[in-house]
Structure formats: structure tokens, C-alpha cells
Scaffold this motif. Sequence first.
Motif, PDB file in Angstrom:
ATOM      1  N   LYS A 407      78.611 -22.291   5.795  1.00 33.96           N
ATOM      2  CA  LYS A 407      79.104 -23.581   5.896  1.00 33.96           C
ATOM      3  C   LYS A 407      80.351 -23.918   6.518  1.00 33.96           C
ATOM      4  CE  LYS A 407      77.048 -25.181   1.352  1.00 33.96           C
ATOM      5  NZ  LYS A 407      76.180 -24.051   1.135  1.00 33.96           N
ATOM      6  N   ARG A 408      80.651 -25.098   7.001  1.00 32.68           N
ATOM      7  CA  ARG A 408      81.589 -25.122   8.003  1.00 32.68           C
ATOM      8  C   ARG A 408      82.325 -26.499   7.411  1.00 32.68           C
ATOM      9  NH1 ARG A 408      80.376 -22.070  12.037  1.00 32.68           N
ATOM     10  NH2 ARG A 408      78.402 -21.491  12.176  1.00 32.68           N
ATOM     11  N   GLY A 409      83.441 -27.192   8.222  1.00 29.71           N
ATOM     12  CA  GLY A 409      84.137 -28.288   7.565  1.00 29.71           C
ATOM     13  C   GLY A 409      85.719 -27.981   7.863  1.00 29.71           C
ATOM     14  N   SER A 410      86.331 -28.941   7.539  1.00 31.59           N
ATOM     15  CA  SER A 410      88.058 -28.926   7.828  1.00 31.59           C
ATOM     16  C   SER A 410      88.339 -29.551   6.425  1.00 31.59           C
ATOM     17  CB  SER A 410      88.335 -29.473   9.025  1.00 31.59           C
ATOM     18  OG  SER A 410      88.190 -30.848   9.139  1.00 31.59           O
ATOM     19  N   PHE A 411      89.538 -29.284   5.883  1.00 32.70           N
ATOM     20  CA  PHE A 411      90.140 -29.502   4.631  1.00 32.70           C
ATOM     21  C   PHE A 411      91.570 -29.691   4.845  1.00 32.70           C
ATOM     22  CE2 PHE A 411      86.309 -26.711   4.520  1.00 32.70           C
ATOM     23  CZ  PHE A 411      85.247 -27.406   4.137  1.00 32.70           C
ATOM     24  N   ARG A 412      92.216 -30.536   3.970  1.00 32.73           N
ATOM     25  CA  ARG A 412      93.547 -30.946   4.132  1.00 32.73           C
ATOM     26  C   ARG A 412      94.408 -30.945   2.948  1.00 32.73           C
ATOM     27  NH1 ARG A 412      94.310 -34.882   8.871  1.00 32.73           N
ATOM     28  NH2 ARG A 412      92.331 -34.536   9.932  1.00 32.73           N
ATOM     29  N   LEU A 413      95.710 -30.439   2.927  1.00 28.42           N
ATOM     30  CA  LEU A 413      96.546 -30.423   2.140  1.00 28.42           C
ATOM     31  C   LEU A 413      97.549 -31.702   2.366  1.00 28.42           C
ATOM     32  CD1 LEU A 413      97.137 -26.593   1.832  1.00 28.42           C
ATOM     33  CD2 LEU A 413      96.801 -28.127  -0.221  1.00 28.42           C
ATOM     34  N   PRO A 414      98.059 -32.235   1.293  1.00 29.43           N
ATOM     35  CA  PRO A 414      98.975 -33.474   1.554  1.00 29.43           C
ATOM     36  C   PRO A 414     100.191 -32.878   2.548  1.00 29.43           C
ATOM     37  CG  PRO A 414      98.420 -33.442  -0.498  1.00 29.43           C
ATOM     38  CD  PRO A 414      97.871 -32.016   0.091  1.00 29.43           C
ATOM     39  N   ALA A 415     101.021 -33.788   3.180  1.00 25.91           N
ATOM     40  CA  ALA A 415     101.963 -33.603   3.850  1.00 25.91           C
ATOM     41  C   ALA A 415     103.263 -32.902   3.272  1.00 25.91           C
ATOM     42  CB  ALA A 415     102.673 -34.930   4.328  1.00 25.91           C
ATOM     43  N   GLU A 416     103.750 -31.926   3.848  1.00 30.79           N
ATOM     44  CA  GLU A 416     104.804 -31.113   3.114  1.00 30.79           C
ATOM     45  C   GLU A 416     106.101 -31.258   3.885  1.00 30.79           C
ATOM     46  OE1 GLU A 416     104.517 -28.379   1.022  1.00 30.79           O
ATOM     47  OE2 GLU A 416     102.907 -29.445   0.477  1.00 30.79           O
ATOM     48  N   GLY A 417     106.349 -32.350   4.837  1.00 32.36           N
ATOM     49  CA  GLY A 417     107.710 -32.548   5.381  1.00 32.36           C
ATOM     50  C   GLY A 417     107.667 -31.912   6.864  1.00 32.36           C
ATOM     51  N   HIS A 418     108.877 -31.790   7.668  1.00 28.51           N
ATOM     52  CA  HIS A 418     108.870 -31.274   8.725  1.00 28.51           C
ATOM     53  C   HIS A 418     108.406 -30.141   9.057  1.00 28.51           C
ATOM     54  CE1 HIS A 418     109.964 -31.532  13.164  1.00 28.51           C
ATOM     55  NE2 HIS A 418     110.694 -30.392  12.995  1.00 28.51           N
ATOM     56  N   THR A 419     108.759 -29.237   8.129  1.00 29.64           N
ATOM     57  CA  THR A 419     108.381 -27.626   8.241  1.00 29.64           C
ATOM     58  C   THR A 419     107.552 -27.337   7.105  1.00 29.64           C
ATOM     59  OG1 THR A 419     110.419 -27.377   9.517  1.00 29.64           O
ATOM     60  CG2 THR A 419     109.259 -25.403   8.390  1.00 29.64           C
ATOM     61  N   ALA A 420     106.328 -26.629   7.176  1.00 27.97           N
ATOM     62  CA  ALA A 420     105.552 -26.180   6.021  1.00 27.97           C
ATOM     63  C   ALA A 420     105.782 -25.067   5.876  1.00 27.97           C
ATOM     64  CB  ALA A 420     104.089 -26.710   6.597  1.00 27.97           C
ATOM     65  N   THR A 421     105.816 -24.583   4.733  1.00 29.47           N
ATOM     66  CA  THR A 421     106.074 -23.063   4.101  1.00 29.47           C
ATOM     67  C   THR A 421     104.770 -22.704   3.440  1.00 29.47           C
ATOM     68  OG1 THR A 421     108.420 -23.215   4.243  1.00 29.47           O
ATOM     69  CG2 THR A 421     107.477 -21.509   3.146  1.00 29.47           C
ATOM     70  N   LEU A 422     104.219 -21.673   4.144  1.00 26.85           N
ATOM     71  CA  LEU A 422     102.671 -21.135   3.204  1.00 26.85           C
ATOM     72  C   LEU A 422     103.031 -19.696   2.945  1.00 26.85           C
ATOM     73  CD1 LEU A 422     100.485 -22.789   6.111  1.00 26.85           C
ATOM     74  CD2 LEU A 422     101.219 -23.864   3.940  1.00 26.85           C
ATOM     75  N   ARG A 423     102.126 -19.335   1.946  1.00 23.66           N
ATOM     76  CA  ARG A 423     101.721 -18.048   1.828  1.00 23.66           C
ATOM     77  C   ARG A 423     100.129 -18.094   1.715  1.00 23.66           C
ATOM     78  NH1 ARG A 423     103.357 -14.345  -3.442  1.00 23.66           N
ATOM     79  NH2 ARG A 423     102.243 -12.142  -2.692  1.00 23.66           N
ATOM     80  N   ILE A 424      99.602 -17.054   2.556  1.00 27.38           N
ATOM     81  CA  ILE A 424      98.135 -17.066   2.868  1.00 27.38           C
ATOM     82  C   ILE A 424      97.785 -15.593   2.088  1.00 27.38           C
ATOM     83  CG2 ILE A 424      96.309 -17.503   4.373  1.00 27.38           C
ATOM     84  CD1 ILE A 424      98.356 -19.159   6.033  1.00 27.38           C
ATOM     85  N   LEU A 425      96.840 -15.456   1.289  1.00 28.85           N
ATOM     86  CA  LEU A 425      96.348 -14.438   0.799  1.00 28.85           C
ATOM     87  C   LEU A 425      94.819 -14.303   1.437  1.00 28.85           C
ATOM     88  CD1 LEU A 425      97.751 -14.387  -2.677  1.00 28.85           C
ATOM     89  CD2 LEU A 425      98.415 -12.966  -0.756  1.00 28.85           C
ATOM     90  N   LEU A 426      94.592 -13.544   2.042  1.00 29.81           N
ATOM     91  CA  LEU A 426      93.240 -13.217   3.180  1.00 29.81           C
ATOM     92  C   LEU A 426      92.475 -12.210   2.336  1.00 29.81           C
ATOM     93  CD1 LEU A 426      94.401 -13.564   6.755  1.00 29.81           C
ATOM     94  CD2 LEU A 426      93.014 -15.388   5.457  1.00 29.81           C
ATOM     95  N   ASP A 427      91.411 -12.060   2.203  1.00 29.90           N
ATOM     96  CA  ASP A 427      90.490 -10.968   1.661  1.00 29.90           C
ATOM     97  C   ASP A 427      89.221 -11.086   2.118  1.00 29.90           C
ATOM     98  OD1 ASP A 427      89.821  -8.935   0.088  1.00 29.90           O
ATOM     99  OD2 ASP A 427      90.169  -9.689  -1.839  1.00 29.90           O
ATOM    100  N   HIS A 428      88.957 -10.738   3.330  1.00 34.25           N
ATOM    101  CA  HIS A 428      87.545 -10.397   3.986  1.00 34.25           C
ATOM    102  C   HIS A 428      86.661 -11.699   4.224  1.00 34.25           C
ATOM    103  CE1 HIS A 428      87.486  -5.781   3.784  1.00 34.25           C
ATOM    104  NE2 HIS A 428      88.576  -6.123   3.173  1.00 34.25           N
ATOM    105  N   SER A 429      86.631 -12.469   3.092  1.00 30.13           N
ATOM    106  CA  SER A 429      85.813 -13.656   3.520  1.00 30.13           C
ATOM    107  C   SER A 429      86.386 -15.033   2.453  1.00 30.13           C
ATOM    108  CB  SER A 429      84.581 -13.372   2.913  1.00 30.13           C
ATOM    109  OG  SER A 429      84.277 -12.974   1.512  1.00 30.13           O
ATOM    110  N   VAL A 430      87.673 -14.682   2.300  1.00 29.59           N
ATOM    111  CA  VAL A 430      88.299 -15.868   1.488  1.00 29.59           C
ATOM    112  C   VAL A 430      89.781 -16.098   2.105  1.00 29.59           C
ATOM    113  CG1 VAL A 430      88.931 -14.413  -0.534  1.00 29.59           C
ATOM    114  CG2 VAL A 430      88.667 -16.999  -1.030  1.00 29.59           C
ATOM    115  N   ALA A 431      90.300 -17.039   1.956  1.00 31.04           N
ATOM    116  CA  ALA A 431      91.654 -17.373   2.116  1.00 31.04           C
ATOM    117  C   ALA A 431      92.066 -18.371   0.960  1.00 31.04           C
ATOM    118  CB  ALA A 431      92.037 -18.072   3.179  1.00 31.04           C
TER     119      ALA A 431
END
Length: 484
Positions: A407-431
Motif C-alpha cells: 500500500k502507498r500514500g502520503s500522510f500528514r502531521l499538523p504544523a509544528e512551527g518553524h523547526t520540527a523536532t522528531l524521534r523516529i523509531l524504525l523497525d524493518h517494516s514500520v516507522a
Amino acid sequence: MTESQAAPTPDTHFPAVHLRPPAHWINDPNGLVFHDGHYHVYFQYNPHSARHADMHWGHYRSPDLIHWELMPVALAPTPGSDDEGGIWSGNAVSYDGRLTAFYSARHPDRWHQPVTSAVSHDGGTTFTKRGRLLVPEAPDGTTMFRDPYVWRDGDRWRMLVGAALNDGRGAAVAYTSEDLDHWSYQGVFLARPPHPLPGGRNTEEGWECAQYAAFPDGTGAVLASAWDPQEGASCAIYWPGREADGAFQAAAPGLLDHGPDFYAPALLRAPDGRWLMWAWIWEARDEERVGAPSVWTDEAGWAGMLSLPRELSPGTDGELVQQPARELLALRGERRIATAGKALGEQLVDLGEVARATDLTVTLERGGRLRLVTSADGSEYLDIVHHPVTGELVVDRNHASLDPRAKRGSFRLPAEGHTATLRILLDHSVAEIFTATGRTLTVRFYPVGDSPWCVQVGATGVGLAAYTVGAWDLTPVSPTRADS
């Protein structure tokens, strides 16, 4: 390991740090409880195939949320009984030295799922069923009824059950008990007609897995899973608000997770008072809809995983704040990337290789792009863009798998200000993606490239975009990796 837990053919999409048995189908987390020195995570489990059928309760336990032990199946259907159609979702409580599990008893001859229970005296490994239904009938005016959630409130016990009302509203209905055995109906705790949500979704006409978190400041939140009568499982939702006179006074609802692959959140009150939450992360392969048969899943021999544990707390504006459980920092191993700079236009810069299970910390100015490249020629990648105009975070999996079935597609998180700070936990087939403000987006993707993964940064719609990136290997949580 029993025969039913034998690992399938090695699969690069199989997770390393997300809980799931070595094979077969899983879905909702159930019975989340701290008891006898362990965190217990039960879950919907088919021990015989990778299809949604024959529901049992599987079981993991951990002393610390890091080291997990896969336990024997805890609950199984009894032929000829009220639960012969499956041990469906519910929760568990620790009280008076024993563990009591409450669950939905599915039977092919009933439209609703009555509530019953089972008791464990050996630390949650084996259970003795109650032998009768605790809540045998659904309340008048309901068209769906399942998934009990029980908690202690002062000197009494309370229960919510997910429901749909015949006037088109989703609902959580309430019960009380003095002894965990005899339950009295208290009416509707919260009911609302479908309400629009971001991304074209809504709160739907039925609610599964209704749960309640009461916070120290007197506020609370009702969590539920939105169920469409025609399409089935949709998304995880919540209402912030405050309880008054046995009902919940709710503000506007919100999406609990902004991604397409997160459902059935369940709560656990930790010994230190924190609210912890797990959820079901489903597949995004070639199934027609959630829970439908999938040729790809049949080939792989497994389906579904549990999310990583999240800490849940109230925000200043009523929006729920989610962050990875603090214990997960202990999973960090070798640091692969530690860099900062400015991305120049569309020219992507390589920052280095990362493992397929990685903890990323990222800041991106507006216009910044983070790309996870998973094929040698660069044609397969997952993109995260801090939109230069709207400030939204756009997660794009349209190029994240060269397998056309994904499956494909793009998905959105609401605006976070001028700088976005993220933590991304990747695990083989999931983020699992967390913002500094506590919003989340969970997405499945299925890379087929066999080259090392690498991280790139760039900019779009702006001349320059500053960034910082850190990356650590994640250590597997249990010896259930199919290709370890």
C-alpha cells in the motif's frame, strides 16, 4: 517454543523490537497490567495461521519493559461454551493476589459479545474461566457491544464496553461492581455521532476497545477505535474532557495517531503512576481491507505487531501528549550518525548508513527533507518532508517499496512551527514517528532492496534548511526474530 510458534521463512520485514510471536496472526493488545513484579501484555492471537480467525490470548511479560519473555497461550476458546467463537478483546486487573482477565466471549450465534472473566493464581500464566457470563446481554438500543475495560475507582470497580447505538452514535457504556463478579448497568458514559477528523476520517458509528484514563489534574480522556459498519476498523480516536455525575463531558475529538496503520490502543497504569499505552499495528500489504485475507501475508506466515509502549499525558490545550516510554532509551546501541548542517535545495546529502532497527532524532527547518533510502539505486525510499508553506510534516511512502502489492500514500502531521523536532523509531517494516509536541504517526512500509539503508537530507521549496540528525542501532527485545 511450541510447534505453533515455529518461525516462518526468514523475512526482512519481521520486526526486531516490536512485540509479536515468531509466526501467525496478532491484533489488539489485551489485558495490559502490572502484576507479581511483571508487566503483562496479552494480545489477540491466532496460533494456527496468519489469518484473522480462532482468537486466543497470547502473552508476553517483562520486569522492565525492555526484556520480554514470550509465554504460553493464556486463554483459548472452549468448544461448546459461550466463547467457542473466540477469546476476543478485553483487559485485566491485579487485585488481592490474583489476576482477573475480562474478555469478549464470541459465539457464532450472537451479534453481540457478552463480557466474561477468568482468574489466574500463578502470576498470569494460566487462567480458570468464570464459567458464566458476567454481562450476558447488550443494553437496549445498541447494535454493537464488545471489549470490556475494567478499573478500580475508590472502593468500587468500573467497566466500559465499546458500543454502537441504534441512532447512529458510537458509544462507551458503563457498569459498576463491588466484587468483580456482579455488574450493574449505569448507562451511557459517552456517545457521539460521527465527527470529522484530519485526513478524511471520522469517529464513525461504532467504537471498539473503549478505555478511560483519569489524570491527576482532574481531567481525563476516553480512547476508542472507530469502527465503520461497512468497512470495519478505521482509526484510533480520543476525547479529552472531564467526568461529571457518571458521564463524560467531552471536548472535540482527536486522532490518537495520524498514520494509517495504528488501531486498538490499550492502557496500563504503571506502578509509578504513568499511563502507558500499546496498540495494534496492522499490515499494509495486499489485503482488501483490515482483517481480510492476504496472499502476501499467507506467504509470509505472520501478520501484525504491537506498537512500542508509549507514555500518555494531558497537554495544556487538552490534546493528548504521547512519547516513547522512557525505558526504550536503554535499547540504543551503537551510534551511527551524529551530524548537523544545512541542506541546499533539492541536492540530497548522504549522512551515513543505519540499521533496519534504528532510533533516529531529527530536527528539520521548514522545507527540510529526510529520506530513508533502502535500495542501491536510490529508487526505493521513505520520505519525511517539513512542508515549506503549511509547516505540516508529510510522510510519503509512495516509493517505499518496489513490490507493487504494498500500500502507498502520503500522510500528514499538523504544523509544528518553524523547526520540527522528531524521534523516529524504525523497525524493518514500520516507522513510529513522534513530534516534540507529542503527536504521532505510525506507518508500515515494505522495502525489498537488499543493500544497506542510508539516511539523506535535502530541501524543497526553500534555498537552505538547517537540520540535525542522530541515529542509534536498536537492540532486539526478545529472541523471536524470524531471521536472527
